[in-house]
Design a protein around this motif. Structure first.
Motif, PDB file in Angstrom:
ATOM      1  N   MET A   1       5.326  -1.153   4.457  1.00 24.25           N
ATOM      2  CA  MET A   1       4.457  -2.303   4.173  1.00 24.25           C
ATOM      3  C   MET A   1       3.194  -2.200   5.011  1.00 24.25           C
ATOM      4  O   MET A   1       3.260  -2.068   6.234  1.00 24.25           O
ATOM      5  N   ARG A   2       2.050  -2.240   4.384  1.00 25.20           N
ATOM      6  CA  ARG A   2       0.799  -2.161   5.125  1.00 25.20           C
ATOM      7  C   ARG A   2       0.529  -3.476   5.841  1.00 25.20           C
ATOM      8  O   ARG A   2       1.002  -4.534   5.439  1.00 25.20           O
ATOM      9  N   SER A   3      -0.292  -3.422   6.885  1.00 27.50           N
ATOM     10  CA  SER A   3      -0.641  -4.639   7.611  1.00 27.50           C
ATOM     11  C   SER A   3      -1.545  -5.512   6.761  1.00 27.50           C
ATOM     12  O   SER A   3      -2.283  -5.039   5.909  1.00 27.50           O
ATOM     13  N   ALA A   4      -1.470  -6.833   7.006  1.00 21.61           N
ATOM     14  CA  ALA A   4      -2.257  -7.781   6.222  1.00 21.61           C
ATOM     15  C   ALA A   4      -3.699  -7.807   6.704  1.00 21.61           C
ATOM     16  O   ALA A   4      -3.988  -7.625   7.887  1.00 21.61           O
ATOM     17  N   VAL A   5      -4.600  -8.022   5.772  1.00 18.14           N
ATOM     18  CA  VAL A   5      -6.016  -8.211   6.073  1.00 18.14           C
ATOM     19  C   VAL A   5      -6.282  -9.707   6.075  1.00 18.14           C
ATOM     20  O   VAL A   5      -5.938 -10.407   5.116  1.00 18.14           O
ATOM     21  N   ARG A 130      -0.908 -10.313  -2.726  1.00 14.44           N
ATOM     22  CA  ARG A 130      -0.183  -9.044  -2.624  1.00 14.44           C
ATOM     23  C   ARG A 130      -0.745  -8.071  -3.641  1.00 14.44           C
ATOM     24  O   ARG A 130      -0.871  -8.401  -4.831  1.00 14.44           O
ATOM     25  N   ALA A 131      -1.095  -6.877  -3.180  1.00 14.17           N
ATOM     26  CA  ALA A 131      -1.696  -5.854  -4.038  1.00 14.17           C
ATOM     27  C   ALA A 131      -0.672  -4.790  -4.400  1.00 14.17           C
ATOM     28  O   ALA A 131       0.353  -4.622  -3.721  1.00 14.17           O
ATOM     29  N   GLY A 132      -0.985  -4.050  -5.451  1.00  9.57           N
ATOM     30  CA  GLY A 132      -0.056  -3.054  -5.964  1.00  9.57           C
ATOM     31  C   GLY A 132       0.175  -1.880  -5.054  1.00  9.57           C
ATOM     32  O   GLY A 132       1.167  -1.161  -5.217  1.00  9.57           O
ATOM     33  N   ASP A 133      -0.711  -1.651  -4.076  1.00 10.11           N
ATOM     34  CA  ASP A 133      -0.508  -0.529  -3.158  1.00 10.11           C
ATOM     35  C   ASP A 133       0.306  -0.939  -1.931  1.00 10.11           C
ATOM     36  O   ASP A 133       0.415  -0.171  -0.974  1.00 10.11           O
ATOM     37  N   GLY A 134       0.862  -2.141  -1.949  1.00 10.76           N
ATOM     38  CA  GLY A 134       1.669  -2.614  -0.826  1.00 10.76           C
ATOM     39  C   GLY A 134       0.903  -3.394   0.217  1.00 10.76           C
ATOM     40  O   GLY A 134       1.498  -3.960   1.132  1.00 10.76           O
ATOM     41  N   SER A 135      -0.419  -3.465   0.101  1.00 12.21           N
ATOM     42  CA  SER A 135      -1.214  -4.204   1.073  1.00 12.21           C
ATOM     43  C   SER A 135      -1.213  -5.694   0.741  1.00 12.21           C
ATOM     44  O   SER A 135      -0.934  -6.095  -0.387  1.00 12.21           O
ATOM     45  N   THR A 136      -1.523  -6.501   1.731  1.00  7.58           N
ATOM     46  CA  THR A 136      -1.635  -7.942   1.537  1.00  7.58           C
ATOM     47  C   THR A 136      -2.949  -8.431   2.134  1.00  7.58           C
ATOM     48  O   THR A 136      -3.468  -7.851   3.096  1.00  7.58           O
TER      49      THR A 136
END
Length: 410
Positions: A1-5, A130-136
């Motif tokens: 899971m990528r870190s949230a922006v 939530r985006a399709g590449d796992g980023s938020t």
């Protein structure tokens, strides 16, 4: 899971509406706002054309490909040359708009997420995307311009669908001083309205387009045949022409609602936010107004909530006009011809943009066929009452070719 922006403002979708917002933020000197753009495509180049009218001298002037102060409206019965002064009809291609937006994005230091949006959750305080590449992305406000169907099915649902050819000629073939806004000499569909138009950039380069207002799309062969027929109707020699580009599009024409505020901190823009005029498909001017209002509000520290794209009385008039056309109680070419024949061109154009006064609107309504429009008004009122007494119907799926922008015609 990528870190949230974490940002103050997230733009979902990166097409015309988002590009105009980015440019407007830059124009109004907004510099301390954390911005993210979430879109799977980084748009650039010429993928669409907008046309609109207004007073010359705004910030779009340096980006225009062409402008005209005289346009023609043609029917089998008459050819009307309309003097638009002090307004002008203008053509804007997408490349300069995307370029200006990219420059604004850099100056704003915006974060770009190259992915589709999977989910949007608004808790009333912040919005989680939530985006399709796992980023938020966590944002105080979200501006969502992604195409979507109306919240419920309309009482009338048509489509504006079109194909255009960018033609280059080996000798002078076009008059760059005059555009054809609507030409109803095209064969009319059994249910709907069709017209062609011609937007010349130079005497050797022009956009020629075929458009229908109708419930159903054509096949590729159908659009090409209609375009070839209109080219021949204009007296253009195909042997001396080359098709340089092809444009296609589908825009909803419906009285179904497009809620501009689906949740406390999510605001929809463009067609999704009601910027498309149901009776004509015009979108760009309302989309530009929305962007400017959003930027002004954010620059002043207010919520980015633009005014309704069109007055409620205009949405009602659009519903009545669509119903009359759909039921065949008015003839489409004659309807539009009468509007221009009985009203100053500037009044009609302001009406189509939702900028007329009630007195001007009464004058416009008086110029339409009285009995058919009264019948359509009564039918619309009865249909509205039935809608109140039964559950909402689901909206039809959005056609795959729907565009967030607008074509260069009504």
């Amino acid at each position: 899971m990528r870190s949230a922006v974490d940002v103050d403002l997230a733009l979902l979708g990166g097409g015309g509406a988002a590009s105009l917002v980015l440019a407007a933020l830059d124009r109004h000197g907004v510099r301390d706002l954390r911005v993210a753009v979430v879109d799977p495509v980084h748009r650039r180049g010429q993928d669409r054309t907008w046309a609109f009218w207004g007073l010359p001298g705004d910030d779009l002037e340096p980006l225009l490909s062409a402008r005209w102060q005289r346009v023609e409206v043609v029917t089998p019965a008459a050819r009307r040359v309309l003097d638009l002064a002090p307004l002008r009809y203008a053509m804007l291609r997408s490349g300069p708009v995307y370029q200006r937006a990219a420059e604004a994005e850099r100056r704003l230091g915006a974060t770009r997420v190259h992915a589709a949006v999977d989910d949007v959750r608004d808790d009333g305080h912040r919005v989680l995307v939530r985006a399709g590449d796992g980023s938020t992305v966590r944002a105080d406000w979200v501006l969502d311009s992604r195409p979507r169907p109306p919240a419920r099915a309309g009482r009338t649902t048509w489509l504006q669908h079109f194909r255009g050819w960018w033609l280059s000629a080996d000798t002078a073939a076009f008059d760059p001083a005059r555009a054809v806004l609507m030409d109803f000499r095209t064969p009319q569909p059994a249910r709907g309205v069709s017209f062609g138009y011609l937007l010349p950039v130079t005497d050797r380069y022009a956009l020629v387009e075929y458009t229908e207002f109708s419930p159903e799309l054509l096949t590729d062969a159908g659009y090409d045949a209609a375009l070839a027929g209109y080219r021949d109707l204009l007296g253009l020699d195909p042997a001396r022409l080359t098709v340089r580009e092809v444009e296609n599009g589908v825009i909803p024409m419906t009285d179904g609602p497009f809620p501009a505020r689906p949740s406390p901190r999510v605001v929809r823009l463009g067609t999704a936010g009601g910027a498309t005029r149901p009776s004509t498909g015009f979108t760009f001017s309302a989309m530009y107004r929305q962007a400017d209002q959003v930027a002004r509000a954010l620059a002043a520290g207010r919520p980015p909530t633009p005014a309704p794209a069109y007055p409620s009385r205009h949405r009602w008039m659009d519903a009545v006009a669509l119903r009359a056309l759909d039921r065949g109680s008015v003839d489409g070419p004659a309807f539009f011809d009468t509007l221009f024949a009985r009203n100053p061109a500037q009044r009609v154009l302001r009406f189509l943009d939702g900028a007329t006064t009630p007195a001007e609107e009464l004058a416009v309504m008086r110029s339409t066929p009285l009995l058919p429009m009264l019948a359509a008004t009564a039918g619309d009122a009865a249909h509205r009452l039935r809608d109140r007494l039964r559950p909402a119907r689901p909206a039809p799926p959005t056609p795959p070719a729907v565009r967030a922008g607008t074509p260069p015609h009504p």
